[in-house]
Each structure stands twice: as C-alpha cells, then as structure tokens.
Design a protein around this motif. Structure first.
Motif, mmCIF file in Angstrom:
data_model
loop_
_atom_site.group_PDB
_atom_site.id
_atom_site.type_symbol
_atom_site.label_atom_id
_atom_site.label_comp_id
_atom_site.label_asym_id
_atom_site.label_seq_id
_atom_site.Cartn_x
_atom_site.Cartn_y
_atom_site.Cartn_z
ATOM 1 N N THR A 1 -6.622 -1.875 0.465
ATOM 2 C CA THR A 1 -6.406 -0.861 -0.537
ATOM 3 C C THR A 1 -7.483 -0.131 -0.253
ATOM 4 O O THR A 1 -8.059 1.629 -0.162
ATOM 5 C CB THR A 1 -6.271 -0.933 -1.744
ATOM 6 O OG1 THR A 1 -4.744 -1.963 -1.875
ATOM 7 C CG2 THR A 1 -6.304 -0.227 -3.076
ATOM 8 N N VAL B 1 0.970 -1.456 0.228
ATOM 9 C CA VAL B 1 0.296 0.146 -0.038
ATOM 10 C C VAL B 1 1.213 0.814 0.213
ATOM 11 O O VAL B 1 0.676 2.369 -0.830
ATOM 12 C CB VAL B 1 -0.985 0.296 1.197
ATOM 13 C CG1 VAL B 1 -1.753 1.727 1.687
ATOM 14 C CG2 VAL B 1 -1.893 -1.335 0.846
ATOM 15 N N PRO C 1 -6.958 4.750 -5.377
ATOM 16 C CA PRO C 1 -6.409 3.511 -6.193
ATOM 17 C C PRO C 1 -6.765 1.967 -6.123
ATOM 18 O O PRO C 1 -7.479 1.089 -5.934
ATOM 19 C CB PRO C 1 -5.681 3.344 -4.300
ATOM 20 C CG PRO C 1 -6.941 3.917 -3.637
ATOM 21 C CD PRO C 1 -7.726 4.760 -4.396
#
Length: 539
Positions: free
Chosen positions: A334, A299, A392
């Motif tokens: 995420t 991440v 993301p």
C-alpha cells in the motif's frame, strides 16, 4: 523533473507517479467546447448546469439542465420510438450491441480520457469499465435471442393444454446512474434493456454526464435509433423523481438512502425496480492463504478507483495467526502504491471525485484516529498530487463507536479486524446491514468456496477481489439485505426488463365437465388424473 515526482514524501507517504499533475494533456484538451456541444445537442435543457473535474478542481463544462416538464417530454419521445424498436427482430437489436462492442474497443482512448477527467480515477481503473462494458455487449449481443425466445411449458392437462411463455419489453425504462463508474453503470445497465426492446430515459450524474453521452453517440453509430435512448441532466432530487414518475420500470444504482426513496416511489406506481445500493464489503484472509497473493489482491480490493466502488472492500478480516505477517506485506504494498492524475497509464491510485467524498474520508479517518485507532499507513490528504487526492489508508484497532466501523466510507480506507476460527470470521463478515460483495483467500479453494457459500452477499470471490464475479457476465450480480434488489447480468439481468406473458391453448376437451360427465364424475376424473400425474413425476 521525473525524480522529484517519484521521490517519497515525508512520513512514508505514497510516491507520485511520473507524469503527475500539471504535465502532459489536461482536462481542457479532452473536453473542448466543440465536444460538449456535439455530445449534448439532443439533451433537453431549460437552464444550464456545470460539471467540474477532480483532476484540477476547476469547472469543466456547461451542460443543459432538464426541467421536470422536459423529462416528461423525453419520455413521450422515447415511447414513440420504442414501439418501432420493439417491433424490430431481437437478432437485429442484438446486432447493435455487437457493433457497439467493436466501437468501444476501437475508440477506447476517447472514453478513457473522459472517464479520467470526470472521475479522477487512474487509466487502468478506467479501463475496467471498458472491459466489463465490452463483456456485457458481447454477452447480450449473442445471448439475448435465447434469453427472450418463447418457452414451451407443460400445460394444465398434458397433450390437451399447450402453454407458451412470451417475453414483452416493459416499455420505457427510467435509469438513474451514479458518478463512480460512468460508463459501466450507464450503458452497461442499458444494454440488456435495449436488447429486450425497451427505450431508456437516463439521468446520469451531472459530474459524469459526458461519458454517458459519449456512449449514447457510439450506440447511435452502431445502429440504435436516436429516440430510443434519451438522456436528461439535472439535480438528483428534482430530475430523479420525474424519471421515476414516468417510467415503466426503474433501474437505480446509488446510495441505500436514495434507493429506499426510489423503491417507495416505484411501489406507489406498482412498477418494478432494480436497485444496486451500498456496501461494507469484507475480505477474509484464512490461515492457509498465500499471503503474498492475498496482500496483492487486497490492494486491488480496497483501493481500485480510490475505493469509490460499491463492491470494493472496507473491512479486512484476518486470521490472528497470520495477521502480523499479512499486514507487513499489505502495508508495504500500500505504501508503494503510486498516486497520480495524469491521462496515461502508470499510477496505482487516483483522486476522489470531489469535496464531499474527501470530507467523508477525512472525517472517518480523523475520528477513528482521535478515538484510538492506529493508522498503519496513509491518513493524509495529498493536495500536492490533486485537490481531492487522499492516501490509501489502513486502520487498525477500529471499534464500533467509530463511524468508519459500520458506515460506508466510499474511499481508500480499510479497517483491519482479527478472528480466531472460521465461524467467527463468517459471523463478523455477516455482521452488517449490507450484503453486496465479499472476498475469501485460501490455498484450499474448496474450503474457500465452502466459506463463501455461508456469506450473506450477492457475490463472493475466492482468491480474487471483485473482478472475477463481476466479470462473469453470464451469472447474476446484485446485493442482499440493504445492498439492493434485483440482479444485473445473465438471464435475470435482461428478463427483469420484460413482462412475462403466458398464452395457453386448450385443445379437444374444455377445462370443465365434458363427454356427458356431471360435476361429481368430472371431479372424480380430475382426482384420478392428478394422482396419475404425480405418480409419473410430471412437473
């Protein structure tokens, strides 16, 4: 209000951090006309150019626009100031860096606001810049005298020849800095140049020039003569070539395409250049990795500064035997990453810098999806958070015909690939024109380090994303292959800004026939001497 901001939007989108868009202080509170006037008072400008903020998409400030003729004048002022600066003892020059270190830490809230307003990144990611700038200032502040001290070498004829290596500043360094890390990639690269006795003429990106100007103001407060650091602002294709045209050395950070042009211009003038360019960096998850730690590290590796980091990861190579378990953890983390644009800590990811980056990210993801790739999470523009915020995104099933496979996205997008053994992992990691940074995850750190040594990238982090290598400022950092030339940090990071000069003093006997020897006798004497020096292992 907090509940509405934190709730998860439809389709498993990322939550919004508390204090999101529209709350608290805004860009106008940080960048007032008075602040702009103060920071830009020494910037030459024949016209005006504007900068904006990705937090709202609105115009932020009017800045001076420097003409090529004014760039030449800036170099003339820098040259005049550099002569006295070079004559200043290196310990006094280094002391300026140490005072700057303290000022940055003491007044970090000011520059954190500027970085956030100009780039759109989160406050924690902005703080990464403060951290590494402080590290570099401390390192070169203490180590510059040792890096630059005269070095004695064995001469041509031991005892009779005394050789000393001296280090002289290049003169005026031309620096072209990018927008994505406006503090670290401006003053961070200039610090060793100043310590080495150079002046700097810098062209920061117009959109993030205020951060560089704030750093200049702090350096002057720390004791740097104002003329030693000149800042010019303007369009890259106009001002950039003018900087290269007048520089004694060039420091450039940016795209590989522009870097090639800078290198060609520098080569035509027979001046040196250091170039940190693009990357398509890989993170390798080995079968014995701690999957929770690897997922958390991934991440950071993929989504710090919304992926707008040359050393961030865009390719995720996972051992097939643990891929499903790893992806479950990575996708969950995420999806939980909170998006936000507030000038405060709390958000996990912020905004892209502007329309062009948003367009590139959108094109890469949409094309991959259209050609059959699977979006495991993300894949959406989030204007509810900010005009250029993009979730993301993790892609699976990416193939070579997709642009995201080989082109640098420079956004919060990572593609997943599976491998079956170490050799395949290394081969796939190296199968790119770039070679900037890599990351390897394994419980066996010796194994991880062994694989790291096989990767063709300038830095490799074992069980960390990028910060371990980048933050080790005594060690060199830079790219292989199309990722650049030269290194920042450490001895190479300061000595590149100097000219090496050897002063050899010959004593007693000349480097030629003496003591009545003719040419043949002298040649025979030297032959015996050379054999003796080898036998004695003289280096």
């Amino acid at each position: 209000m907090t509940e509405s901001l934190e709730r998860t939007p439809p389709a498993d989108g990322n939550p919004v951090a508390p204090g999101g868009a529209g709350s608290g202080r805004g860009p106008r509170d940080v960048v007032t006309p008075e602040i702009v006037a103060r920071l830009t008072k020494d910037v030459p400008g024949a016209g005006r150019t504007g900068s904006g903020t990705p937090l709202t998409g609105e115009k932020l400030a009017d800045l001076p626009e420097t003409s090529p003729e004014q760039v030449e004048e800036a170099f003339a002022r820098a040259r005049a100031a550099q002569r006295e600066w070079a004559a200043t003892p290196v310990k006094r020059r280094a002391a300026v860096l140490l005072r700057f270190h303290d000022l940055v830490l003491a007044r970090q809230s000011e520059v954190l606001d500027l970085i956030q307003v100009e780039t759109g990144k989160t406050r924690l990611h902005a703080h990464e810049e403060v951290q590494v700038v402080a590290m570099a200032a401390r390192h070169f502040g203490y180590r510059a005298p040792a890096y630059l001290r005269p070095r004695h070498h064995t001469g041509a004829i031991p005892v009779l020849t005394k050789a000393v290596e001296l280090r002289h500043p290049k003169g005026v360094v031309g620096q072209i800095a990018p927008w994505n890390y406006p503090l670290e990639l401006s003053i961070g690269d200039a610090l060793p140049a100043f310590a080495a006795g150079n002046a700097v003429v810098m062209k920061p990106d117009t959109e993030t020039a205020l951060t560089a100007l704030w750093a200049r103001e702090r350096m002057i407060e720390a004791g740097l003569p104002a003329g030693v650091w000149q800042i010019v602002i303007g369009d890259g294709p106009v001002v950039g070539p003018a900087v290269v045209e007048h520089a004694d050395y060039v420091s450039f950070t940016g795209s590989t395409r522009t870097g090639r042009d800078v290198a060609q211009r520098a080569a035509a003038r027979l001046i040196g250049a250091s170039l940190e360019l693009g990357g398509k960096n890989a993170l390798l998850v080995l079968r014995d990795a701690d999957l929770d730690k690897a997922a958390e590290g991934a991440v950071r590796a993929c989504f710090a500064s919304a992926g707008q980091l040359c050393i961030s990861v865009e390719r995720l190579l996972v051992d097939a035997s643990v891929a499903d378990a790893f992806l479950e953890k990575f996708v969950a983390r995420t999806r939980a990453l909170r998006l936000g644009t507030a000038l405060a800590y709390g958000a996990g990811m912020g905004s892209l810098v502007g329309e062009r980056q948003l367009a590139t990210v959108t094109r890469h993801v949409d094309q991959a999806r259209d050609l059959g790739a699977t979006v495991l999470t993300g894949g959406r523009h989030r204007p509810d958070v900010g005009p250029y915020v993009y979730e993301p995104t993790i892609l699976d099933g990416v193939r070579p015909e997709m642009a995201v496979c080989e082109e640098e996205t420079f956004g919060p997008v990572v593609s997943v690939y599976r491998f079956h053994d170490e050799d395949e992992a290394v081969e796939r990691a190296n199968a790119t024109a770039y070679g900037l940074n890599s990351s390897v995850w394994s419980r066996d750190t010796r194994r991880g380090a062994r694989i790291a040594a096989r990767l063709r990238s300038g830095t490799v982090n074992v069980n960390e994303a990028y910060a371990a290598a980048y933050g080790s400022v005594r060690a060199p950092m830079g790219g292989m292959k199309d990722s650049g030339l030269g290194r920042r940090h450490g001895a190479e990071g300061i000595r590149k800004y100097t000219e090496a000069q050897t002063v050899a003093v010959q004593r007693l006997l000349p480097m030629g026939p003496a003591l009545g020897m003719d040419d043949e006798a002298y040649a025979a004497f030297l032959t015996r001497s050379l054999r003796l020096m080898k036998a004695l292992r003289m280096r």
